[in-house]
Design a protein around this motif. Structure first.
Motif, mmCIF file in Angstrom:
data_model
loop_
_atom_site.group_PDB
_atom_site.id
_atom_site.type_symbol
_atom_site.label_atom_id
_atom_site.label_comp_id
_atom_site.label_asym_id
_atom_site.label_seq_id
_atom_site.Cartn_x
_atom_site.Cartn_y
_atom_site.Cartn_z
ATOM 1 N N LEU A 11 53.130 -33.897 -18.306
ATOM 2 C CA LEU A 11 52.039 -34.774 -17.881
ATOM 3 C C LEU A 11 52.561 -36.009 -17.171
ATOM 4 O O LEU A 11 51.907 -36.548 -16.273
ATOM 5 C CB LEU A 11 51.205 -35.191 -19.097
ATOM 6 N N SER A 12 53.727 -36.479 -17.595
ATOM 7 C CA SER A 12 54.365 -37.663 -17.010
ATOM 8 C C SER A 12 55.846 -37.567 -17.329
ATOM 9 O O SER A 12 56.263 -36.714 -18.124
ATOM 10 C CB SER A 12 53.767 -38.944 -17.599
ATOM 11 N N PRO A 13 56.677 -38.428 -16.763
ATOM 12 C CA PRO A 13 58.108 -38.377 -17.083
ATOM 13 C C PRO A 13 58.413 -38.563 -18.562
ATOM 14 O O PRO A 13 59.468 -38.130 -19.035
ATOM 15 C CB PRO A 13 58.679 -39.533 -16.249
ATOM 16 N N SER A 14 57.500 -39.172 -19.305
ATOM 17 C CA SER A 14 57.769 -39.458 -20.713
ATOM 18 C C SER A 14 56.905 -38.659 -21.687
ATOM 19 O O SER A 14 57.058 -38.808 -22.905
ATOM 20 C CB SER A 14 57.555 -40.952 -20.993
ATOM 21 N N ALA A 15 56.020 -37.830 -21.201
ATOM 22 C CA ALA A 15 55.128 -37.098 -22.107
ATOM 23 C C ALA A 15 54.828 -35.709 -21.560
ATOM 24 O O ALA A 15 54.653 -35.509 -20.355
ATOM 25 C CB ALA A 15 53.816 -37.864 -22.314
ATOM 26 N N ALA A 16 54.790 -34.746 -22.474
ATOM 27 C CA ALA A 16 54.434 -33.372 -22.140
ATOM 28 C C ALA A 16 53.408 -32.880 -23.142
ATOM 29 O O ALA A 16 53.132 -33.548 -24.145
ATOM 30 C CB ALA A 16 55.672 -32.480 -22.141
ATOM 31 N N ALA A 17 52.846 -31.734 -22.880
ATOM 32 C CA ALA A 17 51.801 -31.211 -23.755
ATOM 33 C C ALA A 17 51.959 -29.714 -23.921
ATOM 34 O O ALA A 17 52.543 -29.025 -23.077
ATOM 35 C CB ALA A 17 50.423 -31.534 -23.168
ATOM 36 N N LEU A 18 51.427 -29.212 -25.010
ATOM 37 C CA LEU A 18 51.303 -27.780 -25.238
ATOM 38 C C LEU A 18 49.833 -27.400 -25.120
ATOM 39 O O LEU A 18 48.946 -28.257 -25.098
ATOM 40 C CB LEU A 18 51.835 -27.408 -26.623
ATOM 41 N N ARG A 19 49.594 -26.102 -25.055
ATOM 42 C CA ARG A 19 48.220 -25.643 -24.864
ATOM 43 C C ARG A 19 47.956 -24.405 -25.714
ATOM 44 O O ARG A 19 48.850 -23.601 -25.940
ATOM 45 C CB ARG A 19 47.988 -25.268 -23.396
ATOM 46 N N ILE A 20 46.728 -24.292 -26.185
ATOM 47 C CA ILE A 20 46.236 -23.012 -26.694
ATOM 48 C C ILE A 20 44.942 -22.703 -25.950
ATOM 49 O O ILE A 20 44.270 -23.611 -25.452
ATOM 50 C CB ILE A 20 46.020 -22.999 -28.225
ATOM 51 N N ALA A 21 44.621 -21.435 -25.833
ATOM 52 C CA ALA A 21 43.487 -21.049 -24.997
ATOM 53 C C ALA A 21 42.713 -19.894 -25.608
ATOM 54 O O ALA A 21 43.282 -19.010 -26.260
ATOM 55 C CB ALA A 21 43.982 -20.667 -23.595
ATOM 56 N N ILE A 22 41.421 -19.925 -25.389
ATOM 57 C CA ILE A 22 40.538 -18.817 -25.767
ATOM 58 C C ILE A 22 40.641 -17.749 -24.690
ATOM 59 O O ILE A 22 40.714 -18.053 -23.504
ATOM 60 C CB ILE A 22 39.092 -19.302 -25.897
ATOM 61 N N SER A 23 40.652 -16.498 -25.092
ATOM 62 C CA SER A 23 40.745 -15.396 -24.133
ATOM 63 C C SER A 23 39.588 -14.422 -24.329
ATOM 64 O O SER A 23 38.897 -14.438 -25.344
ATOM 65 C CB SER A 23 42.070 -14.646 -24.302
ATOM 66 N N ALA A 24 39.405 -13.553 -23.334
ATOM 67 C CA ALA A 24 38.357 -12.537 -23.422
ATOM 68 C C ALA A 24 38.524 -11.639 -24.652
ATOM 69 O O ALA A 24 37.522 -11.318 -25.316
ATOM 70 C CB ALA A 24 38.337 -11.700 -22.138
ATOM 71 N N PRO A 25 39.741 -11.193 -25.003
ATOM 72 C CA PRO A 25 39.870 -10.389 -26.225
ATOM 73 C C PRO A 25 39.399 -11.114 -27.479
ATOM 74 O O PRO A 25 38.888 -10.458 -28.403
ATOM 75 C CB PRO A 25 41.377 -10.084 -26.276
ATOM 76 N N HIS A 26 39.558 -12.441 -27.552
ATOM 77 C CA HIS A 26 38.996 -13.182 -28.681
ATOM 78 C C HIS A 26 37.483 -12.977 -28.741
ATOM 79 O O HIS A 26 36.903 -12.753 -29.809
ATOM 80 C CB HIS A 26 39.266 -14.687 -28.534
ATOM 81 N N VAL A 27 36.849 -13.068 -27.577
ATOM 82 C CA VAL A 27 35.384 -12.962 -27.518
ATOM 83 C C VAL A 27 34.925 -11.566 -27.890
ATOM 84 O O VAL A 27 33.991 -11.390 -28.695
ATOM 85 C CB VAL A 27 34.873 -13.352 -26.119
ATOM 86 N N THR A 28 35.555 -10.544 -27.328
ATOM 87 C CA THR A 28 35.116 -9.173 -27.613
ATOM 88 C C THR A 28 35.357 -8.812 -29.074
ATOM 89 O O THR A 28 34.569 -8.058 -29.668
ATOM 90 C CB THR A 28 35.829 -8.172 -26.687
ATOM 91 N N GLU A 29 36.405 -9.360 -29.661
ATOM 92 C CA GLU A 29 36.661 -9.098 -31.080
ATOM 93 C C GLU A 29 35.555 -9.717 -31.939
ATOM 94 O O GLU A 29 35.024 -9.068 -32.855
ATOM 95 C CB GLU A 29 38.030 -9.671 -31.478
ATOM 96 N N HIS A 30 35.163 -10.938 -31.643
ATOM 97 C CA HIS A 30 34.093 -11.595 -32.415
ATOM 98 C C HIS A 30 32.739 -10.945 -32.160
ATOM 99 O O HIS A 30 31.878 -10.937 -33.048
ATOM 100 C CB HIS A 30 34.032 -13.083 -32.064
#
Length: 461
Positions: free
Chosen positions: A405-424
């Protein structure tokens, strides 16, 4: 190699020319592969509500490789230089800038498997024909820049390029790595309208996080769209595609840059292009298989009613936000507001499905190297002393790649996917089962963030 019946062949200890029977079998296999490419194109168009008489599709090994297609079209039109305005640089694929600059984005050819020089200019693109103009969407502190400031920068880049007599390829990013859509369609349309056809638009929708209504709208505006069956749809990696309206882009003109042989196969391009004599690789079987798998996920997702999909996306998003809020080392970033969307669809184009978070240790945000290391440790078993911690450490979680995100900070991510939706969606008509399934997901998310928090607190600084 072709059959040579006039030659007496006694060379099988080294190699033989193919017999007529073997050659015919190969020809039939090639024809089937070409037909399979056509079948996959037809299915993709049908799934998103389009037809082959208006839209062409090129299958590409990845969304990054797909950057070569609009450049090749423009190179074939005339010799005027191209100003490629790459919006959200740094929040796209790792090698997107190379591809957008007409340079090789890999060290191995996806089509032939031979070695190539990553970063080298692609043969056939005239030297200096493409100039890359990256636009960052975050400031030096990692915060999203003001919309007006971004619009001003993009407008100035377009105006300057047109003033130099160049053509412009302007990128719209439908979803960056952190889920940002930029620039606005209204701004892009105004720039196109004022350009006397000197501005073309390509939409990077490789995340797949847009509804069919929005995809069709982009194409109706004459924009080329980069798409993928991976990312949101959960299909195999390296399954890219480019969709574009014939009325705006037509068919490719003139010989394409020879170096694109490394990325194209005959089965991947529309037959009407008649490129059999130019493209050496007849079939990229892996690409076709990956798309067949991806389309299965797309098909399953669309078999769930839009309003059910929307309710599941809302519930999963709320569960992620709730779990992240329980741990002091996790700082969830706000998602830009994109409006309510159409009330009758799933809201995929406007709803948050990528959740980005910084990690804090000792009052400081962790940088890129530390965040990358934590992501690796999340995917492997970790040993801790306390019994409760041992059970948590043994679990393995796959997270999205780190974003600087900047020279001094980074981030991780999690994401919803279509297989999550079809499973639910399997439990959509059983309230008790639906509640039980959502509780299981909440427990999993609490374990995910719990392990991450534990790693942040126990990792050496």
């Amino acid at each position: 190699m072709r059959p040579e019946p006039e030659v007496a062949t006694w060379s099988s200890c080294t190699a033989s020319s193919p017999s007529a029977r073997a050659f015919e079998a190969a020809r039939v296999s090639h024809d089937r592969a070409s037909a399979q490419g056509e079948n996959l194109r037809a299915e993709l168009l049908d799934l998103v509500g389009l037809t082959a008489d208006e839209i062409d599709i090129v299958f590409m090994p990845s969304g990054t490789d797909a950057e070569y297609i609009p450049l090749a079209f423009l190179i074939g039109e005339d010799s005027t230089r191209i100003a490629n305005i790459l919006v959200a640089e740094g929040e796209l694929g790792a090698n997107t800038s190379l591809a957008a600059g007409a340079r090789h984005c890999a060290s191995t050819s996806p089509s032939s498997g031979e070695s190539i020089v990553k970063g080298a200019a692609i043969a056939g693109f005239p030297q200096g024909s493409v100039t890359l103009h990256p636009v960052r969407i975050r400031d030096e502190g990692g915060a999203l820049r003001d919309d007006d400031a971004l619009a001003t920068e993009i407008t100035m880049l377009v105006s300057a390029a047109l003033g130099r007599g160049e053509r412009v390829l302007l990128h719209v990013v439908e979803s960056s790595k952190t889920g940002v859509q930029v620039p606005s369609v209204e701004l892009v349309e105004s720039l196109v309208a004022a350009s006397s056809d000197r501005v073309r638009v390509v939409v990077d929708a490789a995340q797949g996080r847009l509804g069919d209504r929005e995809l069709r709208d982009y194409l109706a505006r004459g924009f080329m769209v980069i798409f993928s069956a991976s990312k949101f749809y959960g299909g195999p990696c390296f399954s890219g595609a480019v969709l574009f309206p014939r009325t705006t882009w037509g068919a490719p003109r003139g010989p394409w840059p020879a170096g694109l042989q490394h990325y194209l196969s005959r089965c991947a391009v529309p037959p009407r292009w008649e490129m059999d004599a130019w493209i050496e690789t007849p079939t990229n079987a892996g690409l076709l298989l990956r798309w067949a798998a991806g389309l299965a996920e797309m098909r399953a997702y669309r078999q769930v009613r839009p309003l059910v999909r929307r309710s599941i996306l809302v519930a999963l998003g709320a569960a992620i936000a709730d779990a992240a809020s329980r741990f002091p080392s996790i700082e969830l970033l706000d998602a830009p507001w994109r409006g309510p969307g159409h009330p009758d669809d799933d809201g995929l184009s406007v709803m948050q499905t990528i959740f980005t978070f910084k990690l804090r240790s000792g009052g400081q945000h962790l940088g890129l190297a530390d965040v990358r290391r934590l992501r690796e440790r999340m995917a492997e078993p970790c040993v801790f002393d306390e019994p409760a911690e041992r059970a948590l450490g043994a679990r393995r979680f796959l997270l999205g790649q780190a974003v600087e995100l900047s020279p001094s900070a980074a981030a991780l991510r999690i994401a919803i996917s279509a297989p999550h939706v079809t499973e639910h969606a399997r439990f959509a008509h059983d309230e008790a089962a639906r509640t039980r399934k959502l509780r299981e997901v909440s427990d999993e998310l609490n374990a995910l963030f719990g392990k991450l928090d534990l790693l942040v607190r126990t990792s050496p600084s």
